[in-house]
Write a protein that holds these residues in place. Structure first.
Motif, PDB file in Angstrom:
ATOM      1  N   LEU A  47       0.836  -1.187   0.000  1.00 34.74           N
ATOM      2  CA  LEU A  47       0.000   0.000   0.000  1.00 34.74           C
ATOM      3  C   LEU A  47       0.868   1.231   0.000  1.00 34.74           C
ATOM      4  CD1 LEU A  47      -2.590  -1.004   2.726  1.00 34.74           C
ATOM      5  CD2 LEU A  47      -2.883  -1.058   0.263  1.00 34.74           C
ATOM      6  N   ARG A  48       0.420   2.243  -0.702  1.00 35.31           N
ATOM      7  CA  ARG A  48       1.132   3.510  -0.726  1.00 35.31           C
ATOM      8  C   ARG A  48       0.816   4.263   0.566  1.00 35.31           C
ATOM      9  NH1 ARG A  48       0.042   6.061  -6.239  1.00 35.31           N
ATOM     10  NH2 ARG A  48       1.502   4.551  -7.053  1.00 35.31           N
ATOM     11  N   ALA A  49       1.793   4.916   1.113  1.00 35.44           N
ATOM     12  CA  ALA A  49       1.578   5.661   2.348  1.00 35.44           C
ATOM     13  C   ALA A  49       0.599   6.791   2.096  1.00 35.44           C
ATOM     14  CB  ALA A  49       2.902   6.215   2.858  1.00 35.44           C
ATOM     15  N   SER A  50      -0.292   6.996   3.043  1.00 32.36           N
ATOM     16  CA  SER A  50      -1.272   8.055   2.861  1.00 32.36           C
ATOM     17  C   SER A  50      -0.576   9.404   3.017  1.00 32.36           C
ATOM     18  CB  SER A  50      -2.388   7.935   3.894  1.00 32.36           C
ATOM     19  OG  SER A  50      -1.843   8.092   5.171  1.00 32.36           O
ATOM     20  N   GLN A  51      -0.980  10.361   2.186  1.00 35.95           N
ATOM     21  CA  GLN A  51      -0.395  11.690   2.227  1.00 35.95           C
ATOM     22  C   GLN A  51      -1.454  12.667   2.711  1.00 35.95           C
ATOM     23  OE1 GLN A  51       0.917  12.448  -1.714  1.00 35.95           O
ATOM     24  NE2 GLN A  51       2.575  10.963  -1.648  1.00 35.95           N
ATOM     25  N   ARG A  59      -3.516  15.735   2.593  1.00 32.93           N
ATOM     26  CA  ARG A  59      -3.889  16.652   1.514  1.00 32.93           C
ATOM     27  C   ARG A  59      -4.427  17.930   2.136  1.00 32.93           C
ATOM     28  NH1 ARG A  59      -6.567  11.941  -1.843  1.00 32.93           N
ATOM     29  NH2 ARG A  59      -4.667  11.173  -2.836  1.00 32.93           N
TER      30      ARG A  59
END
Length: 106
Positions: free
Chosen positions: A70-74, A76
């Motif tokens: 999973l891509r790390a949450s950024q 926003r």
């Protein structure tokens, strides 16, 4: 088997030196009388235990291992009403893709 006989002198010498060092090392350990041992034990038990220093940052929570990458949450940025105030919204013209320059597969 006969070819391994050349190892026999080295093995005998190694075992003899191990036995000699074990015997020689025992002499250096003298017995401590019971009063001295009791005094040392009492001192060690009455000594205040040193506490370890804490860490500057809190410990991270362990990550879940699901077997899926999973891509790390950024984080926003969010728009809050009233922040822009007097500034008019800048409009960016959106151009339609050129039919001749569009190279995407359809």
């Amino acid at each position: 088997m006969e070819i391994l006989f050349w190892l026999l002198p080295a093995a005998v010498l190694t075992l003899a030196s191990m036995a000699w060092v074990a015997w020689w090392g025992r002499e250096g350990r003298g017995q401590v009388d019971r009063e001295t041992a009791a005094r040392r034990l009492g001192e060690a038990l009455t000594r205040e235990q040193r506490s370890r220093p804490g860490y500057a940052a809190p410990e991270r929570a362990p990550e879940r291992h699901t077997g899926v990458a999973l891509r790390a949450s950024q984080a926003r940025p969010s728009v809050v009403a009233g922040d822009a105030g007097d500034a008019p919204a800048a409009e960016v013209p959106v151009e339609a893709p050129d039919a001749t320059g569009d190279r995407r597969a359809s």
